[in-house]
Scaffold this motif. Structure first.
Motif, short mmCIF file in Angstrom:
data_model
loop_
_atom_site.label_atom_id
_atom_site.label_comp_id
_atom_site.label_asym_id
_atom_site.label_seq_id
_atom_site.Cartn_x
_atom_site.Cartn_y
_atom_site.Cartn_z
N ASN A 1 3.20 -4.94 -6.89
CA ASN A 1 4.05 -6.09 -7.22
C ASN A 1 4.00 -7.19 -6.17
O ASN A 1 4.60 -8.25 -6.37
CB ASN A 1 5.50 -5.63 -7.40
CG ASN A 1 5.63 -4.60 -8.51
OD1 ASN A 1 5.00 -4.72 -9.56
ND2 ASN A 1 6.46 -3.58 -8.28
N GLY A 2 3.31 -6.94 -5.05
CA GLY A 2 3.18 -7.96 -4.02
C GLY A 2 4.34 -8.04 -3.07
O GLY A 2 4.37 -8.89 -2.18
N ASN A 3 5.31 -7.13 -3.23
CA ASN A 3 6.49 -7.14 -2.35
C ASN A 3 6.71 -5.77 -1.71
O ASN A 3 7.83 -5.44 -1.30
CB ASN A 3 7.73 -7.55 -3.15
CG ASN A 3 8.01 -6.59 -4.31
OD1 ASN A 3 7.28 -5.62 -4.52
ND2 ASN A 3 9.06 -6.87 -5.06
N GLY A 4 5.64 -4.98 -1.63
CA GLY A 4 5.75 -3.65 -1.04
C GLY A 4 6.09 -2.56 -2.04
O GLY A 4 6.25 -1.40 -1.64
N THR A 5 6.19 -2.92 -3.32
CA THR A 5 6.51 -1.92 -4.35
C THR A 5 5.43 -1.89 -5.42
O THR A 5 4.63 -2.83 -5.55
CB THR A 5 7.87 -2.21 -5.01
OG1 THR A 5 7.76 -3.42 -5.79
CG2 THR A 5 8.96 -2.36 -3.97
N PHE A 6 5.44 -0.80 -6.19
CA PHE A 6 4.47 -0.61 -7.27
C PHE A 6 5.20 -0.34 -8.59
O PHE A 6 6.32 0.18 -8.59
CB PHE A 6 3.56 0.59 -6.97
CG PHE A 6 2.63 0.39 -5.80
CD1 PHE A 6 1.31 0.00 -6.00
CD2 PHE A 6 3.07 0.62 -4.50
CE1 PHE A 6 0.46 -0.17 -4.92
CE2 PHE A 6 2.23 0.45 -3.41
CZ PHE A 6 0.91 0.05 -3.63
N THR A 7 4.53 -0.66 -9.68
CA THR A 7 5.04 -0.37 -11.02
C THR A 7 4.01 0.45 -11.79
O THR A 7 2.82 0.10 -11.78
CB THR A 7 5.34 -1.67 -11.81
OG1 THR A 7 6.34 -2.41 -11.12
CG2 THR A 7 5.82 -1.36 -13.22
N ASP A 8 4.44 1.52 -12.43
CA ASP A 8 3.55 2.36 -13.23
C ASP A 8 3.16 1.61 -14.51
O ASP A 8 4.02 1.31 -15.35
CB ASP A 8 4.26 3.67 -13.57
CG ASP A 8 3.35 4.67 -14.27
OD1 ASP A 8 2.34 4.26 -14.88
OD2 ASP A 8 3.65 5.88 -14.22
N VAL A 9 1.87 1.28 -14.64
CA VAL A 9 1.38 0.57 -15.82
C VAL A 9 0.34 1.41 -16.57
O VAL A 9 -0.50 0.87 -17.29
CB VAL A 9 0.78 -0.80 -15.43
CG1 VAL A 9 1.85 -1.72 -14.87
CG2 VAL A 9 -0.36 -0.64 -14.41
#
Length: 620
Positions: free
Chosen positions: A275-283
């Motif tokens: 996400n560009g802010n140190g976090t991830f999203t499961d896609v």
């Protein structure tokens, strides 16, 4: 080609069939094997490929020359003194006890010397408090030895460790470490001071169910400058309900062994978007990763395999076809493995894939794929035709000579700096029970070493490669890199229930080379996905220059991570005529007339790379 056209046409229809049915349709009745019905029975696991020498072809003068390279295991004298613990030593109850662990050549402290990270495992019976095995980080002392700094670095985690991969996920200039587990994965943020922080929860990478995570790789699949993360999954395994060898009964060559993977539910691969802010999203579902069914995924490698500028994902699957996730450039992927001709054996059979490596072995500018497979089968070599299709060159290349051993880690690498990629395969049987058999291949096995004959073929030079090659060990993951900075490529191997190997390359050749380290600015900081082209004339009067291409990649081999510095052998070339880097951002940087035998550090968009003469270790 008729069979490939049939599969391509089938893939374009709306007809959806189980994989085994597709194979039945595409394979003549006389070629159908019990393996195609394993998804239904799954009790007896065996592969019976015949050893086939390559057909007669033009002689290569390389065959008459000495190998000039020896690989010597220096792990003990170098201080790599941690035994990898993984499953029972003589008998395994579950398949979980068989897969072993990966390893990374990883310059975690940015001092220009490769350190070593060894993933560790567990046992069913557990351990007393304070005696749990942990992963190990060994810092390179720059004198041929290593120091265990695991506790100081904050990496002493325990559990059923699997693989590892490297990448700077937050673009802070320090490459981070991701470790896969049967259970909860771990993302370790590199703090830049020799320590790490587990940020798995903070980054959104906690999993809501028990998963058997396997191979992994950082990649920037949408080319937004932030590293995303692909995590393969092997089996959806619950030890409370998993079958035991006796309950099947599950056998291999008549020997009771751990059940699976056929008959067990396959795991689902995962794609996380950064996400560009140190976090991830499961896609995973949104991106199309879950549209491929029947996977038992193990090794993972990422590269732009169709030359469209976007990274694709190749996955070695156990007991089924390999997967080639083609990047659709819109955030989604499509599996084209079968129709592209890079998923099955030469005669159209599914295989038990373990590890995978990518490189341009024939120097035609296209990145090829090699894959390790189960005992009784050949390893695989898929030549990239440059149009999104592959040709199986396993038998024509000479890799069909060996079918006895079971391959795990694998790597294209230029062992003699002649500018042509050689090949090493780390072997070891999956079942410790075979040690009781007098006819089956042993549990501890030697490696295969192949020399590139520069004509599309490989020569098996295992017996000439030195004691590090011929020694028998139960190998699993292996990684490639120049840990002593002497200008040739070494190998580190993680083994099962024994000490690791550190195979130092001792070369008699006086050939030239360069290394290239990239630093992204618009692209991700690690430069993963950057394609590097090197052009050099071996001698001034040469009609054709020596042209090589490679890409910076995370993950690969089996569960492992190679040196992020790309190494190019140059034979007798005195000058690099052209160094070209195509970055994931689309930026192209070119440099001309560079000196050889140097490390070039290239920052995206720079006018001139930083040149460094490496002060290698003097061997005793």
């Amino acid at each position: 080609m008729n069979r490939r056209r049939f599969l391509q046409s089938l893939s374009r229809t709306a007809l959806v069939l189980p994989f085994s049915d597709v194979l039945q349709l595409a394979t003549p009745p006389w070629k159908r094997t019990p393996l195609m019905q394993q998804a239904q029975s799954g009790m007896e696991r065996s592969y019976e490929a015949k050893q086939v020498p390559p057909p007669p072809g033009p002689h290569s003068p390389i065959e008459a020359t000495p190998l000039g390279v020896q690989f010597i295991d220096v792990a003990t004298q170098s201080g790599l003194n941690s035994k990898t613990i993984y499953g029972g030593e003589g008998k395994n109850k579950y398949l979980l006890e068989t897969t072993g662990c990966g390893v990374a050549f990883y310059d975690y402290d940015n001092d220009g010397w490769l350190d070593i990270f060894l993933v560790n495992g567990w046992r069913l019976e557990g351990f007393a408090k304070g005696q749990e095995p942990t992963c190990h980080l060994f810092r390179n002392n720059r004198d041929g030895t290593f120091t265990d700094v695991t506790a100081k670095a904050g990496l002493a985690r325990s559990g059923w460790g699997q693989g590892c991969c490297i990448g700077d996920y937050n673009n802070d200039g320090h490459d981070d470490l991701f470790v896969t587990y049967y259970g909860q994965n771990a993302l370790f943020h590199n703090n830049g001071d020799g320590t790490f922080t587990d940020v798995s929860a903070k980054a959104g990478l906690m999993q809501s169910k028990q998963r058997w995570n396997s191979g992994c790789a950082f990649l920037d699949y949408d080319r937004d400058g932030h590293l995303d993360l692909f995590v393969a999954n092997y089996i959806d395994l619950d030890l409370k309900t998993a079958p035991t060898p006796e309950s099947g009964p599950c056998t291999y060559k008549g020997i009771l062994v751990a059940c699976g993977p056929p008959g067990l539910a396959p795991g689902k691969n995962i794609l996380y978007h950064n996400n560009g802010n140190g976090t991830f999203t499961d896609v995973s579902e949104k991106s199309g990763i879950w549209t491929t069914t029947g996977n038992y995924a193990l090794g993972v490698a990422v590269a732009d395999l169709d030359n469209d500028g976007w990274p694709d994902i190749y996955v070695a699957n156990d007991s089924t076809s390999a997967t080639l996730y083609q990047n659709q450039k819109d955030g989604t992927f499509r599996d084209i493995g079968i129709e592209a001709g890079a998923a099955l054996s030469p005669d159209g059979k599914p295989q038990a894939g373990m590890g995978v490596t990518i490189g341009d072995y024939n120097r035609d500018g296209n990145l090829d794929v090699a894959k390790t497979n189960f005992a009784g089968d050949t390893d695989s070599l898929y030549k990239n035709l440059g149009d999104g299709n592959f040709e199986d060159e396993t038998y024509l290349s000479g890799l069909g000579l060996n079918t006895r051993y079971l391959g795990w880690g694998i790597g294209f690498f230029d062992m003699d700096n002649d500018g042509w990629l050689d090949l090493l395969v780390a072997n070891g049987h999956v079942y410790p029970e075979v040690s009781t058999s007098k006819t089956e291949a042993p549990y501890a096995e030697h490696k295969y070493l192949y020399r590139n004959l520069r004509n599309g073929r490989y020569e098996d030079v295992t017996s000439k490669g030195g004691s590090g090659i011929t020694a028998t060990v139960p190998a699993r993951g292996c990684a490639f890199g120049d840990y002593d900075n002497d200008g040739d490529v070494d190998v580190v191997v993680n083994c099962v229930n024994v000490l690791p190997q550190l195979l130092r390359c001792d070369s008699e050749w006086k050939r030239n080379w360069i290394k290239v380290k990239v630093i992204g600015t618009k692209s991700n900081r690690t430069g993963i996905g950057a394609r590097v082209k090197v052009v050099a004339k071996t001698v001034p009067e040469a009609q054709q220059p020596l042209l090589q291409v490679d890409e910076v990649r995370s993950g690969g081999s089996y569960y492992s991570q190679n040196d992020l510095r790309l190494h190019f052998g140059l034979d007798q070339a005195k000058i690099v005529d052209l160094l070209e880097i195509r970055w994931p951002s689309g930026q192209v940087d070119t440099f001309k007339n560079l000196e050889v035998n140097r490390l070039y550090t290239v920052e995206e968009g720079s006018k001139m790379p930083k040149s460094e003469v490496l002060q290698g270790i003097i061997k005793a």
